[in-house]
Design a protein around this motif. Sequence first.
Motif, PDB file in Angstrom:
ATOM      1  N   ASP A 270       1.157  -0.801  -0.250  1.00 28.62           N
ATOM      2  CA  ASP A 270      -0.052  -0.092   0.121  1.00 28.62           C
ATOM      3  C   ASP A 270       0.977   1.295  -0.179  1.00 28.62           C
ATOM      4  N   ARG A 273       2.159   1.765  -3.683  1.00 32.20           N
ATOM      5  CA  ARG A 273       1.489   1.952  -4.448  1.00 32.20           C
ATOM      6  C   ARG A 273       0.652   3.618  -4.010  1.00 32.20           C
ATOM      7  N   ARG A 274       1.175   4.086  -2.760  1.00 30.52           N
ATOM      8  CA  ARG A 274       0.695   5.524  -2.533  1.00 30.52           C
ATOM      9  C   ARG A 274       2.353   6.172  -2.861  1.00 30.52           C
ATOM     10  N   GLU A 277       1.396   6.058  -7.080  1.00 30.83           N
ATOM     11  CA  GLU A 277       0.784   7.233  -7.340  1.00 30.83           C
ATOM     12  C   GLU A 277       1.118   9.344  -7.085  1.00 30.83           C
ATOM     13  N   ARG A 278       1.892   9.255  -6.555  1.00 30.10           N
ATOM     14  CA  ARG A 278       2.038  10.197  -5.745  1.00 30.10           C
ATOM     15  C   ARG A 278       3.407  11.200  -7.477  1.00 30.10           C
ATOM     16  N   SER A 469      -1.476  -2.494  -7.428  1.00 26.80           N
ATOM     17  CA  SER A 469      -2.739  -3.314  -7.438  1.00 26.80           C
ATOM     18  C   SER A 469      -3.478  -4.573  -7.443  1.00 26.80           C
TER      19      SER A 469
END
Length: 715
Positions: A270, A273-274, A277-278, A469
């Motif tokens: 997680d 993934r964050r 995304e950043r 994901s």
Amino acid sequence: MRLQTVEISGFRGFAADSLFDVDADAIVVVGANGNGKTSFYDAILWALTGRVQRLSDSTQRLVNRFSDSGQARVRVRMGVERGAHLLTVTRTFDGKEARISVEESGEILRGPEAEGRLIRVLWSNAAGAVDPFSTLGNVLTRSVYLQQDLISQFIDDASDHDRFNAISELVGAGRITDLQSELERSKAAWSKATNAKSAELNLLRNRIVNLEARLAELRARQTVQPVEMDNAEWSTWWADIAELGVTISGPPPLSRESQVAIDNAMKQLDAERRALERKLHLIDQISGDLVALSALDRSDPSEGRAVLATLRERINVLKEDVREEQARMSKARSIQAELEEYVEQMHTLASIALQHLGASCPVCEQTYDVEGTRRRLELMVSRAGALPFVDDGENLRAALENLSTAESEALRLEMSLRQQESAEAAYSSLKQGIGKRALELGIQVEEETSSDYLLSVRKDVWSAIENASEAQNRGERFALQLSRMGDAASINELASEIATLKQKLVVEQRDLTDRTRTGDRAQIIIETLRESASDVVAERIQNLQPLLTDMYGRVDVHPAFQAVKFLTSVVRGRGRLTTVVSDPQSAVESDAPETVLSSSQLNALAVCTFLSLNMGLEKPPLDAIMLDDPLQSLDDINLLGLIDLLRQAKETRQLFVSTHDARFGSLLGRKLRPNSVHQRTVLITLDGWGRAGPSVDHREIHADPAPMRLKAVAA
């Protein structure tokens, strides 16, 4: 045991050595207040018990301030009968340390051995008490030594329970009472521990209930049977997430570490993934900043700055021209004003002169050309008025207009330069932001970077996000499988733990039942001891009752309340002794003598109680009665009855009576004189108190040589 001699040195009122010969049947001590009567009795009490209980403050005060040796010392010699020495007790105190020695049959004992021997000789019942000498002191002050300032304490101040305990000790039931108290304390501690165990059992029951509820919840939740874990798929997933940056190694799928490991791996996935995304957001920001850079107008402002500098120089010149033109016009206006003022003055003078023209001058009286003068004056009057201004300000208006035009042009140039500078600042800020984001992404981005390059980078990041994901989804499926398998294992563990706790509950419940049964039996023993102590005290009180009744009647305490008795009872597990006075004729009685008797009558009741306790004991600590100045507490009527009692008591007890009244002392001497050659009465006089203490005088009182005669007188 009777007293024979008392030696006092450095104790309270006696600083110097004082020797008292008390080997007699009756000892009368006479001395004014403050001459040491109470100190004499306190010395005996201190020698035998090591304390004076009514003096609750420090033992330091027992040492006389004028003592030559700096210590208190009391020696008491005792024997079983007059003239037969048996025991010598010596107690000293130097302000820090107390010492005691007991001499018996040539053997000298010291310290604890001496104390043990003294207890065994005087009051062996106290040997089993927690504080033997405190018990001995209570017995002495209840039955042997009636202290002057505590005469009515037993009747008035002491509670029913305190009176019961005092009587229990005197009649030999003190150890029963002590055992009862000790059992009550132990029973309280036992009950406290039992209650704590009961509370623990309640907690155990609550834990079993909670575990059973948890077991039911797990069984209800397990609607789908767990499937077998695919080991190959499990290993593949751990390899895939390792490529995504997860640093946790994959344990075997059915190990104890599996659930914790997959939870930690999912947290790292997680987080990864964050982070991706950043990165995607940073790439989009860089693309937007590059578009904004291309839209900025970055013309060179140096030419504009040169033009603005030239224009500002011209503005300064124009300002100087305006100032000079304003100064010139100001000077012209001043001259114009002065000229107009002059013309106005001439007009005024001409008008005045016309009014006063005559054949001769009104000032110098000379003749002149009157008509010619009149014409000139009239011409001057006709020319009066505002003079035309020679300068209309056209030059000033032109200079101001030129200055305004130049300043407007300068303002326009300044605004243009500010826009160029703002564009330059925006350009620098965008460049700096692009640089920071590119550094964070780990890529090289310049102004001429193509959009295709950023699109390629964005595509790679987006692909990594999709992979993370997808890995999370697979991990969640593994976590669900492990959870279901863990629920099955938890069900087995909970069922086993519940069974173990139920077995423990049965054992603990059996132990609690046994403890409760033991506590109930202990309570029965305590109740039996209470009843036994009460029965013993009641029986001994019943035996003492005739003696108390006789003494109370002979002292004639009260004209109406002529009877007294003791009542024993047990209230809430505590023995109580109540003093009841009554009027036999009217059947009125009171269990609170202090409310119906005066202070003197209450003291007389206390003395009767004290004497009955002393005379009723088979073996008191000392075969003696010590009364410290009863004259100060009793009426004359009560004293006559008391003297009669003392004459009777002298036959079985060694009698000590002190008084501050010399006449009463003489009366006591006569009333207590020997009845035979085998008896002895001593009168001790304490007089002339000084720093060394009072002087001590001993006088022998002999039997009356003349026999007593009775004479009848006819009425």
